[in-house]
Design a protein around this motif. Sequence first.
Motif, PDB file in Angstrom:
ATOM      1  N   HIS A 260      -5.111   0.158   8.873  1.00 50.23           N
ATOM      2  CA  HIS A 260      -3.651   0.144   8.998  1.00 50.23           C
ATOM      3  C   HIS A 260      -3.019   1.333   8.278  1.00 50.23           C
ATOM      4  O   HIS A 260      -1.883   1.710   8.556  1.00 50.23           O
ATOM      5  CB  HIS A 260      -3.082  -1.166   8.449  1.00 50.23           C
ATOM      6  CG  HIS A 260      -1.662  -1.405   8.833  1.00 50.23           C
ATOM      7  ND1 HIS A 260      -1.275  -1.760  10.109  1.00 50.23           N
ATOM      8  CD2 HIS A 260      -0.504  -1.327   8.105  1.00 50.23           C
ATOM      9  CE1 HIS A 260       0.032  -1.906  10.157  1.00 50.23           C
ATOM     10  NE2 HIS A 260       0.530  -1.654   8.965  1.00 50.23           N
ATOM     11  N   THR A 261      -3.772   1.938   7.329  1.00 48.65           N
ATOM     12  CA  THR A 261      -3.281   3.129   6.637  1.00 48.65           C
ATOM     13  C   THR A 261      -2.984   4.247   7.634  1.00 48.65           C
ATOM     14  O   THR A 261      -2.096   5.082   7.402  1.00 48.65           O
ATOM     15  CB  THR A 261      -4.319   3.611   5.603  1.00 48.65           C
ATOM     16  OG1 THR A 261      -4.592   2.558   4.688  1.00 48.65           O
ATOM     17  CG2 THR A 261      -3.813   4.827   4.835  1.00 48.65           C
TER      18      THR A 261
ATOM     19  N   PHE B 121      -1.396   7.010   1.700  1.00 49.64           N
ATOM     20  CA  PHE B 121      -1.454   7.488   3.075  1.00 49.64           C
ATOM     21  C   PHE B 121      -2.118   8.854   3.056  1.00 49.64           C
ATOM     22  O   PHE B 121      -2.285   9.475   2.007  1.00 49.64           O
ATOM     23  CB  PHE B 121      -0.052   7.550   3.700  1.00 49.64           C
ATOM     24  CG  PHE B 121       0.874   8.530   3.024  1.00 49.64           C
ATOM     25  CD1 PHE B 121       0.977   9.830   3.486  1.00 49.64           C
ATOM     26  CD2 PHE B 121       1.635   8.143   1.934  1.00 49.64           C
ATOM     27  CE1 PHE B 121       1.818  10.735   2.868  1.00 49.64           C
ATOM     28  CE2 PHE B 121       2.481   9.048   1.311  1.00 49.64           C
ATOM     29  CZ  PHE B 121       2.579  10.344   1.769  1.00 49.64           C
TER      30      PHE B 121
ATOM     31  N   ARG C 248       0.846  -1.201   0.000  1.00 52.32           N
ATOM     32  CA  ARG C 248       0.000   0.000   0.000  1.00 52.32           C
ATOM     33  C   ARG C 248       0.882   1.252   0.000  1.00 52.32           C
ATOM     34  O   ARG C 248       1.753   1.398   0.848  1.00 52.32           O
ATOM     35  CB  ARG C 248      -0.918   0.013   1.220  1.00 52.32           C
ATOM     36  CG  ARG C 248      -1.959  -1.085   1.207  1.00 52.32           C
ATOM     37  CD  ARG C 248      -2.836  -0.996   2.446  1.00 52.32           C
ATOM     38  NE  ARG C 248      -3.811  -2.064   2.472  1.00 52.32           N
ATOM     39  CZ  ARG C 248      -5.022  -1.986   1.941  1.00 52.32           C
ATOM     40  NH1 ARG C 248      -5.402  -0.887   1.335  1.00 52.32           N
ATOM     41  NH2 ARG C 248      -5.850  -3.006   2.013  1.00 52.32           N
ATOM     42  N   THR C 249       0.658   2.115  -0.960  1.00 56.22           N
ATOM     43  CA  THR C 249       1.411   3.368  -1.013  1.00 56.22           C
ATOM     44  C   THR C 249       0.537   4.553  -0.640  1.00 56.22           C
ATOM     45  O   THR C 249       1.026   5.668  -0.548  1.00 56.22           O
ATOM     46  CB  THR C 249       1.985   3.584  -2.424  1.00 56.22           C
ATOM     47  OG1 THR C 249       0.912   3.595  -3.373  1.00 56.22           O
ATOM     48  CG2 THR C 249       2.966   2.463  -2.785  1.00 56.22           C
TER      49      THR C 249
ATOM     50  N   ARG D 107      11.195   2.448   4.946  1.00 55.14           N
ATOM     51  CA  ARG D 107      10.271   2.392   3.808  1.00 55.14           C
ATOM     52  C   ARG D 107       9.331   3.584   3.788  1.00 55.14           C
ATOM     53  O   ARG D 107       8.849   3.995   2.729  1.00 55.14           O
ATOM     54  CB  ARG D 107       9.469   1.095   3.848  1.00 55.14           C
ATOM     55  CG  ARG D 107       8.552   0.963   5.048  1.00 55.14           C
ATOM     56  CD  ARG D 107       7.869  -0.384   5.065  1.00 55.14           C
ATOM     57  NE  ARG D 107       7.017  -0.510   6.236  1.00 55.14           N
ATOM     58  CZ  ARG D 107       6.353  -1.630   6.532  1.00 55.14           C
ATOM     59  NH1 ARG D 107       6.468  -2.670   5.763  1.00 55.14           N
ATOM     60  NH2 ARG D 107       5.592  -1.659   7.603  1.00 55.14           N
ATOM     61  N   TYR D 108       9.030   4.156   4.944  1.00 54.67           N
ATOM     62  CA  TYR D 108       8.132   5.307   4.985  1.00 54.67           C
ATOM     63  C   TYR D 108       8.810   6.543   4.398  1.00 54.67           C
ATOM     64  O   TYR D 108       8.158   7.390   3.794  1.00 54.67           O
ATOM     65  CB  TYR D 108       7.680   5.576   6.416  1.00 54.67           C
ATOM     66  CG  TYR D 108       6.822   4.472   6.963  1.00 54.67           C
ATOM     67  CD1 TYR D 108       5.517   4.303   6.519  1.00 54.67           C
ATOM     68  CD2 TYR D 108       7.319   3.576   7.895  1.00 54.67           C
ATOM     69  CE1 TYR D 108       4.726   3.282   7.003  1.00 54.67           C
ATOM     70  CE2 TYR D 108       6.533   2.549   8.385  1.00 54.67           C
ATOM     71  CZ  TYR D 108       5.239   2.409   7.939  1.00 54.67           C
ATOM     72  OH  TYR D 108       4.467   1.381   8.413  1.00 54.67           O
TER      73      TYR D 108
ATOM     74  N   SER E 105       4.548   8.397   7.924  1.00 57.24           N
ATOM     75  CA  SER E 105       4.849   9.239   6.771  1.00 57.24           C
ATOM     76  C   SER E 105       4.836  10.723   7.131  1.00 57.24           C
ATOM     77  O   SER E 105       5.706  11.495   6.702  1.00 57.24           O
ATOM     78  CB  SER E 105       3.835   8.967   5.650  1.00 57.24           C
ATOM     79  OG  SER E 105       3.908   7.626   5.237  1.00 57.24           O
TER      80      SER E 105
ATOM     81  N   ARG F 285      -1.694   3.973  10.605  1.00 62.46           N
ATOM     82  CA  ARG F 285      -0.341   3.754  11.134  1.00 62.46           C
ATOM     83  C   ARG F 285       0.699   4.205  10.114  1.00 62.46           C
ATOM     84  O   ARG F 285       1.689   4.866  10.441  1.00 62.46           O
ATOM     85  CB  ARG F 285      -0.173   2.276  11.466  1.00 62.46           C
ATOM     86  CG  ARG F 285       1.214   1.879  11.966  1.00 62.46           C
ATOM     87  CD  ARG F 285       1.181   0.407  12.373  1.00 62.46           C
ATOM     88  NE  ARG F 285       2.506  -0.142  12.591  1.00 62.46           N
ATOM     89  CZ  ARG F 285       3.201  -0.039  13.714  1.00 62.46           C
ATOM     90  NH1 ARG F 285       2.691   0.624  14.746  1.00 62.46           N
ATOM     91  NH2 ARG F 285       4.402  -0.592  13.836  1.00 62.46           N
ATOM     92  N   HIS F 286       0.439   3.868   8.859  1.00 61.72           N
ATOM     93  CA  HIS F 286       1.300   4.285   7.753  1.00 61.72           C
ATOM     94  C   HIS F 286       1.350   5.815   7.679  1.00 61.72           C
ATOM     95  O   HIS F 286       2.409   6.425   7.481  1.00 61.72           O
ATOM     96  CB  HIS F 286       0.738   3.693   6.462  1.00 61.72           C
ATOM     97  CG  HIS F 286       1.613   3.851   5.271  1.00 61.72           C
ATOM     98  ND1 HIS F 286       2.080   2.777   4.552  1.00 61.72           N
ATOM     99  CD2 HIS F 286       2.098   4.950   4.649  1.00 61.72           C
ATOM    100  CE1 HIS F 286       2.832   3.219   3.542  1.00 61.72           C
ATOM    101  NE2 HIS F 286       2.839   4.529   3.565  1.00 61.72           N
ATOM    102  N   THR F 287       0.193   6.436   7.854  1.00 63.09           N
ATOM    103  CA  THR F 287       0.094   7.890   7.787  1.00 63.09           C
ATOM    104  C   THR F 287       0.906   8.561   8.890  1.00 63.09           C
ATOM    105  O   THR F 287       1.603   9.562   8.661  1.00 63.09           O
ATOM    106  CB  THR F 287      -1.385   8.315   7.895  1.00 63.09           C
ATOM    107  OG1 THR F 287      -2.071   7.865   6.725  1.00 63.09           O
ATOM    108  CG2 THR F 287      -1.523   9.823   8.014  1.00 63.09           C
TER     109      THR F 287
END
Length: 396
Positions: free
Chosen positions: A340-341, A215, A212-213, A374-375, A348, A343-345
């Motif tokens: 889970h996005t 965010f 997933r890219t 990776r972030y 980022s 957490r990614h956000t």
Amino acid sequence: MEKRFRFTNDKIRALPPNPPDARGTDMEFSDSEVMGLKCLVGKSGNKRWLLRYRSPSGKRRSIALGRFPDMDVALVRKVARKQLTQIAEGIDPLEVRDEVKTQPTLSEFFWDTHFPLIKTRNRTWKQDGQRFRTLVEPYLGVVRLADITVAQVQQLQLTLSQGVKGRSPLAPATCNRALALLKTIGAHALRLGLVEVNQAAKIPLLQENNIRTRFLDLDESKRLLVAAAEFKNRSIGGLVAMLLLTGCRVSELRLATYSNLDRKNRVLTIPHYQTKNKQGRLVYLTDKMLEVLDSVPPKEGNPYLFPGRLAGKPLNNFRVAFDRILRAAGITDVENICLHTLRHTTASNMVSAGLPLSAVKAQLAHQSIQSSERYAKLTPKSLQQTSEQVSKLFSD
């Protein structure tokens, strides 16, 4: 009636039933071509094959070979000769057959041996059980553990990935989880000495392209916090806001209880059994986070910070509500966003704000800095800032 003759299909078919008044249940006939091969004819006229022999230890024994006409004369002779070859080599075919019967099928081994073990060790044991039941068991469950071949494992992978009648193709990641489970089962059976080779280990995983890219940028994040605060179900709105503010995994916050919360020291303890890496950690709470927690009314008798509708249970299955919060925040591509996005956000936006990767690692409780890196690669703003800095090197 001659009891010993050269068997043919016509002669066997013509054998009469054993007389009703006969003392024995079956009348026995011997083949003159293969020593010990018998045809037993019952009083109802049914005919079955038997091989009488002496075991390597000298005991008189017999083993059933099947029924006529399911097995014709040519086939039963072939089977009988194979058994006699084993006997000549010192192997008792009856003992071999009994040993095979004691060997578990894949389903028997999974549910009786493997599953009880992973229930004590793996946090994902429920998912593994469901995965085996739906993806593996329908195809390989009845196969003896020691009889599973590479070709069968490969065919399972193809069936799952390409689909069959009544079942759509599955994503590479889903197929890989099924294969990974088979590899783990095979490794367990290998350690116990039940198989000589882990056949599933020979099959490579499919290539996955499901990273997933997507965010939320800072503006979207702020709008989402407002929409979460205004959502009528405060338990759901509060959890969504806390996920975005802390960067915690969903399970870490969803299962958090009042006993984990230390308001005096402004700390939320995440126990080791709720974390992915099985290491407990502390989440340091800001005024904003405490404000969110205070906005979620407790339910009597429910120990969870984000109580669900069922008595004494945490929140569960609130994807539809999450989509409504996203749309209320003006975010329309909800199909590209999951919980889970958030957490990614968090990661980022931390990188975009110039915080070091070590801070991202600490906030998200990554085991290695590689997980945090990776972030940085997925943050356009940080890449743009890097380009600007590179350009400045040549502008002076």
